[in-house]
Design a protein around this motif. Structure first.
Motif, PDB file in Angstrom:
ATOM      1  N   UNK A  62      47.829  24.471  39.988  1.00 34.45           N
ATOM      2  CA  UNK A  62      46.642  23.950  39.308  1.00 34.45           C
ATOM      3  C   UNK A  62      46.044  24.995  38.375  1.00 34.45           C
ATOM      4  N   UNK A  63      45.963  26.238  38.815  1.00 33.64           N
ATOM      5  CA  UNK A  63      45.399  27.306  37.970  1.00 33.64           C
ATOM      6  C   UNK A  63      46.233  27.509  36.711  1.00 33.64           C
ATOM      7  N   UNK A  64      47.547  27.518  36.865  1.00 30.85           N
ATOM      8  CA  UNK A  64      48.419  27.721  35.695  1.00 30.85           C
ATOM      9  C   UNK A  64      48.301  26.539  34.737  1.00 30.85           C
ATOM     10  N   UNK A  65      48.183  25.330  35.296  1.00 36.05           N
ATOM     11  CA  UNK A  65      48.042  24.146  34.441  1.00 36.05           C
ATOM     12  C   UNK A  65      46.744  24.204  33.648  1.00 36.05           C
ATOM     13  N   UNK A  66      45.656  24.614  34.311  1.00 31.44           N
ATOM     14  CA  UNK A  66      44.374  24.701  33.613  1.00 31.44           C
ATOM     15  C   UNK A  66      44.397  25.769  32.521  1.00 31.44           C
ATOM     16  N   UNK A  67      44.985  26.922  32.837  1.00 31.99           N
ATOM     17  CA  UNK A  67      44.974  28.011  31.863  1.00 31.99           C
ATOM     18  C   UNK A  67      45.940  27.733  30.705  1.00 31.99           C
ATOM     19  N   UNK A  68      46.877  26.806  30.905  1.00 31.08           N
ATOM     20  CA  UNK A  68      47.792  26.455  29.814  1.00 31.08           C
ATOM     21  C   UNK A  68      47.063  25.751  28.679  1.00 31.08           C
ATOM     22  N   UNK A  69      45.838  25.306  28.937  1.00 27.91           N
ATOM     23  CA  UNK A  69      45.049  24.669  27.873  1.00 27.91           C
ATOM     24  C   UNK A  69      44.806  25.615  26.705  1.00 27.91           C
ATOM     25  N   UNK A  70      44.879  26.931  26.949  1.00 30.70           N
ATOM     26  CA  UNK A  70      44.719  27.896  25.856  1.00 30.70           C
ATOM     27  C   UNK A  70      45.829  27.722  24.802  1.00 30.70           C
ATOM     28  N   UNK A  71      46.965  27.183  25.232  1.00 30.77           N
ATOM     29  CA  UNK A  71      48.067  26.945  24.306  1.00 30.77           C
ATOM     30  C   UNK A  71      48.090  25.498  23.828  1.00 30.77           C
ATOM     31  N   UNK A  72      47.729  24.549  24.698  1.00 29.86           N
ATOM     32  CA  UNK A  72      47.869  23.139  24.362  1.00 29.86           C
ATOM     33  C   UNK A  72      46.741  22.630  23.476  1.00 29.86           C
ATOM     34  N   UNK A  73      45.528  23.175  23.653  1.00 33.36           N
ATOM     35  CA  UNK A  73      44.363  22.715  22.886  1.00 33.36           C
ATOM     36  C   UNK A  73      44.263  23.548  21.609  1.00 33.36           C
ATOM     37  N   UNK A  74      44.310  22.885  20.495  1.00 33.51           N
ATOM     38  CA  UNK A  74      44.351  23.586  19.207  1.00 33.51           C
ATOM     39  C   UNK A  74      43.145  24.496  18.949  1.00 33.51           C
ATOM     40  N   UNK A  89      49.433  35.164  32.119  1.00 27.56           N
ATOM     41  CA  UNK A  89      49.908  36.311  32.900  1.00 27.56           C
ATOM     42  C   UNK A  89      48.901  36.678  33.999  1.00 27.56           C
ATOM     43  N   UNK A  90      47.627  36.647  33.638  1.00 25.53           N
ATOM     44  CA  UNK A  90      46.589  37.031  34.605  1.00 25.53           C
ATOM     45  C   UNK A  90      46.568  36.093  35.802  1.00 25.53           C
ATOM     46  N   UNK A  91      46.663  34.784  35.550  1.00 29.04           N
ATOM     47  CA  UNK A  91      46.656  33.812  36.646  1.00 29.04           C
ATOM     48  C   UNK A  91      47.846  34.031  37.573  1.00 29.04           C
ATOM     49  N   UNK A  92      49.022  34.269  37.001  1.00 33.47           N
ATOM     50  CA  UNK A  92      50.227  34.467  37.808  1.00 33.47           C
ATOM     51  C   UNK A  92      50.102  35.727  38.658  1.00 33.47           C
ATOM     52  N   UNK A  93      49.545  36.796  38.083  1.00 30.17           N
ATOM     53  CA  UNK A  93      49.453  38.074  38.794  1.00 30.17           C
ATOM     54  C   UNK A  93      48.316  38.075  39.812  1.00 30.17           C
ATOM     55  N   UNK A  94      47.184  37.452  39.468  1.00 28.75           N
ATOM     56  CA  UNK A  94      45.984  37.555  40.290  1.00 28.75           C
ATOM     57  C   UNK A  94      45.997  36.593  41.476  1.00 28.75           C
ATOM     58  N   UNK A  95      46.606  35.426  41.323  1.00 30.83           N
ATOM     59  CA  UNK A  95      46.551  34.397  42.370  1.00 30.83           C
ATOM     60  C   UNK A  95      47.219  34.884  43.643  1.00 30.83           C
ATOM     61  N   UNK A 201      39.972  37.953  31.074  1.00 33.14           N
ATOM     62  CA  UNK A 201      38.811  37.611  31.899  1.00 33.14           C
ATOM     63  C   UNK A 201      38.757  36.104  32.159  1.00 33.14           C
ATOM     64  N   UNK A 202      39.103  35.294  31.161  1.00 28.19           N
ATOM     65  CA  UNK A 202      39.104  33.832  31.330  1.00 28.19           C
ATOM     66  C   UNK A 202      40.143  33.416  32.366  1.00 28.19           C
ATOM     67  N   UNK A 203      41.343  33.998  32.288  1.00 26.22           N
ATOM     68  CA  UNK A 203      42.382  33.688  33.270  1.00 26.22           C
ATOM     69  C   UNK A 203      41.967  34.084  34.675  1.00 26.22           C
ATOM     70  N   UNK A 204      41.326  35.259  34.790  1.00 26.76           N
ATOM     71  CA  UNK A 204      40.850  35.704  36.092  1.00 26.76           C
ATOM     72  C   UNK A 204      39.775  34.792  36.658  1.00 26.76           C
ATOM     73  N   UNK A 205      38.846  34.350  35.813  1.00 25.74           N
ATOM     74  CA  UNK A 205      37.781  33.455  36.270  1.00 25.74           C
ATOM     75  C   UNK A 205      38.344  32.113  36.742  1.00 25.74           C
ATOM     76  N   UNK A 206      39.330  31.587  36.018  1.00 31.13           N
ATOM     77  CA  UNK A 206      39.942  30.315  36.430  1.00 31.13           C
ATOM     78  C   UNK A 206      40.635  30.479  37.779  1.00 31.13           C
ATOM     79  N   UNK A 207      41.373  31.560  37.955  1.00 31.98           N
ATOM     80  CA  UNK A 207      42.097  31.786  39.200  1.00 31.98           C
ATOM     81  C   UNK A 207      41.134  31.958  40.380  1.00 31.98           C
ATOM     82  N   UNK A 208      40.085  32.741  40.188  1.00 31.48           N
ATOM     83  CA  UNK A 208      39.107  32.983  41.259  1.00 31.48           C
ATOM     84  C   UNK A 208      38.346  31.699  41.586  1.00 31.48           C
ATOM     85  N   UNK A 209      37.977  30.927  40.570  1.00 26.54           N
ATOM     86  CA  UNK A 209      37.233  29.689  40.805  1.00 26.54           C
ATOM     87  C   UNK A 209      38.054  28.685  41.608  1.00 26.54           C
TER      88      UNK A 209
END
Length: 460
Positions: A62-74, A89-95, A201-209
Motif C-alpha cells: 500500500x505504501x509503495x502504491x501511494x508513493x507511486x503517485x509521484x510518478x503517475x500524477x502529472x 526508494x525511501x518507502x522500500x528502505x524505511x518500511x 521526507x514525503x516518502x518517509x511520512x507516507x511509510x510512517x503514516x
C-alpha cells in the motif's frame, strides 16, 4: 572380437544413459509438483506462525502504491521530476515490521537527509566564496568531505549512537557526499537537493503514516508479551520439576516435553534488546504511556535468563542417570515445595506483567518457597548424610543448592517486576474507586456479620 566387444560395451553404456535420462524426464513433473507443494506449505506455515506478516506485506504494498503517485500524477511529476524516485526508494528502505522500527528509520533518514543536505550546500557555498580558482576549490572541498565523513564514521562506533542512530549516520554520510561532490560540477545543486529532500521526507511520512494508522504492529507490545511468556515458561518447568525428579510425577514423557519450553529464554537477549530499541521510538499507545520504562524490561529479561541458566542445570540432572531413590528420598518434601511454590510465583509474576497489575499475588508463594528453603538448610546441617556414598550424595546436594538459587532469583525477579509496576503505574483491575460527595458522610460498616451478643469496650 575385441573391437566387437568394445562396441557392445559402448552401446550398452549409451543405452543406460538414455534410459536414465528418460526416467529423469518422466519423474520431472512429479518432482516439480512436489517442490511447488513444499514451497506453498512453507509459505502457509510462515503466515500461520504470525498472521501479522501478511498484514505487513500488504501495508508495504500500500505504501509503495501511494508513493507511486509521484510518478503517475502529472502535477507531482512536473514538480519533482526524476527526484520522485527517491520517495519510492525511501518507502522500500524505511518500511519495517513494527511501528518503532519504521519510525526510527524514517526519522533517522529524514533528519539525516535534511542536515546532510544543508551541510553539503553550506560547504559548497563556503568553498565557493573563499576561492573561485579551479585548483584551490576542489582541494578545500575534498578536505571538508574528508574531515566530516571521518568524524561521522567514527561516531558510529559509540555504543549509544550505534544502538539508535547508526542508520541515520550512514544516510548522513551518503547524502553529504552526494550533495558536496555533485555541487562541484552541477551549479543548480540547490534546486536538485531541495527536490530530493522533499521527496525523501514525503516518502518517509507516507511509510510512517501507513505503519501507524493501518493495523499497527507495536514493538513495545511484543516486548511486553515476550517477557510475560518467558517467565511463564520458567514457572512451567519448576512446577513439574520437583515431582519429576523425586519420582512422584504421573505425566510421563508428555510432561517432560511440556517442561522444555524454558530453552527459548536462554537465547532471547538479542530479540529483547532489539524490541526495546524499537519500542523507545514509538508514541504512547494502548496501555503504554509516554516514556514507558522499556529499559526495565531488559533488566527483567536478564534476571529471567539467570534463572533459566539454573533451570537448565536442573534439567541436566533430570535427564542424567538417576540418583538412587533412597538418596533422593532424604530431602524430597522441602525440594518439591521450593520448586512448586517458585513455579507458582513465577506464573503469578508472568500474569501480573501480562495484565499490567501489581505482582502482589506472587508474594505468598515466594514466602512459602523461602520457608521451604529455610527448612532445607536446617536439614542439610544435620547428620543426615553420614555413612553415605559421597558420589551419590553430591548430585542431590547440587540439585538442592540450585533450587535455593532459583528461589533467590525468583525473589529478585519479583522485586524487579514490582519496580516496573511502580514506574509504569500498574493498577489493580479489580479495585474501583468511587469518589464521594463532600456532603455525604461516611457511615461505619460492621467488620463481620455476627448475630451474637455485642460488646462495648471503653478505652480511657
Amino acid at each position: 572380437m575385441a573391437s566387437v566387444n568394445g562396441n557392445n560395451e559402448g552401446g550398452g553404456a549409451a543405452g543406460a544413459r538414455v534410459t536414465k535420462f528418460l526416467q529423469w524426464l518422466m519423474a520431472l513433473p512429479s518432482e516439480f509438483s512436489a517442490k511447488v507443494v513444499d514451497v506453498m506449505s512453507q509459505i502457509k506455515k510462515v503466515g500461520k506462525e504470525d498472521p501479522r506478516r501478511v498484514i505487513h506485506a500488504l501495508k508495504v504494498a500500500l505504501s509503495i502504491t501511494l508513493v507511486s503517485a509521484f510518478y503517475y500524477v502529472n502535477p507531482l511529476y512536473d514538480g519533482f521530476g526524476s527526484s520522485a524516485m527517491y520517495a519510492v526508494f525511501t518507502v522500500i528502505v524505511v518500511s519495517e515490521f513494527s511501528v518503532g522500527a519504521t519510525l526510527g528509520k524514517g526519522l533517522n533518514r529524514g533528519f539525516a537527509t535534511f542536515l546532510a543536505g544543508a551541510l553539503g550546500l553550506g560547504s559548497y557555498y563556503l568553498v565557493h566564496s573563499i576561492s573561485t580558482e579551479h585548483i584551490v576549490e576542489p582541494i578545500l572541498l575534498g578536505t571538508l568531505i574528508y574531515l566530516i565523513t571521518a568524524g561521522i564514521t567514527y561516531f558510529r562506533f559509540l555504543p549509544q549512537i550505534k544502538a539508535r542512530y547508526d542508520y541515520g549516520l550512514l544516510v548522513f554520510n551518503l547524502t553529504f557526499c552526494l550533495v558536496s561532490v555533485s555541487s562541484y560540477r552541477d551549479h543548480e545543486v540547490l534546486d536538485i537537493a531541495l527536490k530530493r529532500v522533499i521527496s525523501i521526507i514525503s516518502g518517509g511520512l507516507i511509510s510512517v503514516s501507513v505503519s501507524i494508522f493501518v493495523c499497527p504492529i507495536w514493538a513495545g507490545g511484543d516486548l511486553h508479551n515476550l517477557e510475560s511468556k518467558n517467565i511463564e515458561k520458567l514457572g512451567n518447568f519448576l512446577e513439574g520439576f520437583g515431582e519429576e525428579y523425586f519420582g512422584r510425577s504421573e505425566g510421563g514423557e508428555s510432561n517432560k516435553l511440556f517442561m522444555q519450553g524454558y530453552k527459548s529464554v536462554l537465547t532471547s537477549k538479542q530479540v529483547e534488546e532489539t524490541l526495546a530499541n524499537f519500542a523507545r521510538w514509538e508514541p504512547c499507545h494502548g496501555r503504554f504511556r509516554f516514556r514507558h520504562p522499556w529499559q526495565q524490561y531488559l533488566k527483567i529479561g536478564n534476571l529471567s535468563r539467570q534463572c533459566a541458566y539454573r533451570i537448565d542445570a536442573l534439567n541436566g540432572f533430570l535427564n542424567s542417570a538417576k540418583t538412587p531413590l533412597e538418596m533422593r528420598g532424604k530431602i524430597p518434601d522441602p525440594c518439591i515445595k521450593m520448586s512448586t511454590e517458585a513455579g507458582k510465583a513465577l506464573k503469578e509474576l508472568a500474569m501480573a506483567i501480562h495484565k499490567m497489575i501489581p505482582p502482589s499475588a506472587a508474594n505468598p508463594h515466594i514466602a512459602k518457597s523461602k520457608i521451604a528453603a529455610t527448612n532445607l538448610r536446617s536439614i542439610m546441617k544435620t547428620g543426615l548424610w553420614e555413612d553415605t556414598n559421597l558420589f551419590e550424595v553430591i548430585p542431590v546436594l547440587t540439585v538442592a543448592s540450585l533450587l535455593l538459587h532459583v528461589v533467590s532469583c525468583t525473589e529478585k525477579l519479583a522485586e524487579s517486576i514490582q519496580e516496573l509496576s511502580t514506574l509504569a503505574k500498574f493498577k489493580n483491575q479489580d479495585s474501583e474507586f468511587v469518589p464521594k460527595s463532600p456532603q455525604q458522610k461516611e457511615t461505619p460498616q460492621p467488620c463481620c456479620h455476627n448475630s451474637g451478643p455485642h460488646h462495648v469496650v471503653t478505652i480511657n
